[in-house]
Design an enzyme around this catalytic site. Structure first.
Site, PDB file in Angstrom:
ATOM      1  N   GLU A  37      -2.523  11.509   3.192  1.00  0.00           N
ATOM      2  CA  GLU A  37      -3.584  11.292   4.179  1.00  0.00           C
ATOM      3  C   GLU A  37      -3.657  12.530   5.061  1.00  0.00           C
ATOM      4  O   GLU A  37      -2.632  13.148   5.379  1.00  0.00           O
ATOM      5  CB  GLU A  37      -3.306  10.065   5.036  1.00  0.00           C
ATOM      6  CG  GLU A  37      -3.456   8.747   4.301  1.00  0.00           C
ATOM      7  CD  GLU A  37      -3.289   7.561   5.221  1.00  0.00           C
ATOM      8  OE1 GLU A  37      -4.308   6.958   5.606  1.00  0.00           O
ATOM      9  OE2 GLU A  37      -2.126   7.253   5.567  1.00  0.00           O
ATOM     10  N   GLU A  96       0.852  -1.189   0.000  1.00  0.00           N
ATOM     11  CA  GLU A  96       0.000   0.000   0.000  1.00  0.00           C
ATOM     12  C   GLU A  96       0.885   1.234   0.000  1.00  0.00           C
ATOM     13  O   GLU A  96       1.847   1.330   0.773  1.00  0.00           O
ATOM     14  CB  GLU A  96      -0.909   0.016   1.234  1.00  0.00           C
ATOM     15  CG  GLU A  96      -1.751   1.281   1.369  1.00  0.00           C
ATOM     16  CD  GLU A  96      -2.639   1.258   2.605  1.00  0.00           C
ATOM     17  OE1 GLU A  96      -3.076   0.157   2.998  1.00  0.00           O
ATOM     18  OE2 GLU A  96      -2.876   2.335   3.199  1.00  0.00           O
TER      19      GLU A  96
END
Length: 532
Positions: A334, A329
């Site tokens: 974020e 990932e």
């Protein structure tokens, strides 16, 4: 994207450069450095070369006068963070006359890298020391990838794993002494490699109003475990236009306080999660976005291995062979509404020896106004490393020494996800908030293409590449309008071309490719030039 669609359509046939990291000064007008400063010493950046001999016949140099300062040095702030993975070498020419030295210090020159934004920038500095020969010009190179270096703080990382260096110090014959040193410096150079990911291979400019383009994106709505999403998230993801839509060149992903029952589960919030129908191995992703705000909001721009087994994911049915985290990932961006203006990036991979348990490497940077302004969130991925940045400033480089199935599952295709989740910490007053995305672009390595961007016999641009003044030679019988655009579609200049020559000052433009669009009855072509 909201503007310049016609130009951007042409860009699918042309290679694009990422911004180069360059610091250079020959002290004769060719400089990207504007902040030379002398600490505990005197400097003159426009001094006549007193020794125009040997390897340096230039007329101007920097004069460095240490008249007894205990910690004398000359320095500058680059204006960007050095990416030492792609380019770790600094060089300069130096002349130290023996007549200008007192004391018995070692004849040497040091180059130190520091974080100029720190309150104590010296505390985590990294230094390379090189010997010099008196009474002659010589070129000294400092390579933080191959030369022996000294970390002032022994707990500091290897400089190749550092992202926070943005200041350069040059010090002659050491510090912590009161000896005198006269020296002359010329031709300082740090040239960060232009990204090799130069070819635009896939993009969405969100130029069609209404529903999201289903040729590019898949709405992932299935609850992966039948009852909820991961991390205790509170939302249902939907394919409704109330949660995701395009308007005026912007994709909006809106998280809402809204009761919805689907898949036999009732939830109090809705949002959207998009999977790209494009997957790739190695390249550069750039996303220009404005982020939502409010405690509990969790927007993300990220990637997963195309081989992931995840119920409801676009690629699972056709390519799913591997569970998370073994699929890998990559979190490009974020943001948590409980920590406004902090942008985080991370890579997730299996813990050593167990493909079922994940661990991660992460770092972040402060970026003001992320919910009020658009910023460019980027990730560059190759066989050696993954680098993350915001507006060209790096904050994380993942480059494990040992690359295997545990540390480096990043040797297979990944796809892009865009979503806004709702955490349990959401404020009771939350109603809705939106992540706005201007564009998503993926670049990969390719040779520079010049198709459709050649000079014509009647219109010529020179010099090309150009450093300060671009001349457009107009041999037409008309006076067309010339518009200059950045590679991101920003209009930078407009003028009417004179008959014969028109000169345009581009000295303040960043290094890279620019487009000149001509508008007239006889010529509506687009030309390119490179600013170096």
């Amino acid at each position: 994207m909201r503007y310049l669609l016609s130009i951007l359509l042409l860009l699918s046939q042309v290679s694009l450069f990422s911004q180069a990291q360059i610091s250079q000064d020959n002290f004769e007008g060719n400089s990207t450095i504007t902040s030379w400063f002398g600490d505990d010493c005197l400097i003159d950046t426009n001094f006549t070369n007193p020794f125009p001999t040997g390897t340096n016949l230039s007329s101007k140099v920097l004069k460095y006068s240490d008249i007894g300062g205990q910690y004398a040095n000359v320095r500058f702030d680059a204006g960007f963070n050095f990416n030492l993975v792609t380019s770790s070498e600094f060089s300069l020419k130096i002349y130290v006359p023996s007549s200008g030295i007192t004391g018995n210090q070692n004849n040497q020159v040091s180059l130190k890298l520091q974080n100029g934004t720190s309150a104590t920038p010296w505390s985590t500095q990294c230094e390379i020391i090189k010997p010099i020969v008196l009474n002659q010009w010589q070129t000294i190179t400092f390579n933080f990838g191959t030369d022996a270096f000294i970390n002032l703080d022994p707990n500091s990382q290897n400089p190749l794993n550092r992202w926070d260096f943005n200041r350069v110090l040059i010090q002659i014959n050491g510090e912590n002494n009161n000896s005198n040193v006269m020296a002359y410096i010329d031709d300082f150079l740090y040239s960060g490699a232009i990204s090799t990911c130069t070819n635009l291979v896939w993009s969405d400019e969100f130029s069609t109003n209404g529903v999201v383009n289903n040729l590019n994106w898949f709405h992932q709505t299935q609850l992966p475990n039948g009852t909820s999403w991961y991390n205790g998230e509170l939302q249902h993801y939907t394919n409704s236009q109330t949660n995701s839509y395009c308007s005026n060149g912007i994709l909006s992903i809106t998280a809402k306080k809204q009761t919805l029952t689907q898949q036999n589960q009732t939830k109090q919030y809705t949002s959207a999660r998009l999977n790209s129908k494009f997957a790739f191995k190695y390249g550069r992703v750039e996303v220009r976005a404005k982020l939502p705000t409010g405690a509990g909001t969790w927007p993300a721009i990220w990637m997963l291995g195309k081989n992931i087994i995840e119920p409801g994911g676009y690629w699972t049915a056709s390519h799913g062979t591997t569970n998370w985290p073994a699929c890998g990932e990559i979190d490009i961006m974020e943001h948590w509404g409980t920590n406004q203006n902090i942008i985080s990036s991370a890579v997730h991979h299996p813990i050593n020896g167990n493909l079922s348990i994940g661990e991660y490497t992460t770092n972040s940077q402060y970026k003001a106004g992320v919910s009020n302004n658009f910023h460019i969130y980027a990730m560059e991925w190759n066989a050696q490393s993954i680098t993350f940045s915001v507006d060209g400033v790096n904050h994380l480089i993942y480059n494990p020494t040992i690359k295997n199935q545990y540390t480096w599952p990043f040797d297979a295709e990944q796809y892009i996800l865009l979503n806004v989740a709702i955490e349990p910490s959401v404020s009771s007053s939350f109603v809705q908030s939106t992540m706005e995305v201007d564009y998503v672009r993926v670049y990969q390595e390719a040779a520079l293409a010049t198709t459709n961007f050649q000079n014509s016999e009647r219109i010529k641009l020179f010099p090309n590449p150009v450093s300060d003044k671009l001349t457009i030679l107009n041999l037409e019988n008309t006076n067309p309008t010339a518009e200059i655009y950045s590679i991101l579609g920003q209009k930078l200049h407009s003028c009417i071309l004179l008959t014969n020559e028109t000169n345009i000052d581009v000295s303040n433009y960043q290094n890279g490719i620019y487009l000149v669009k001509l508008i007239s009855e006889s010529d509506n072509n687009t030309y390119k030039f490179i600013k170096k």
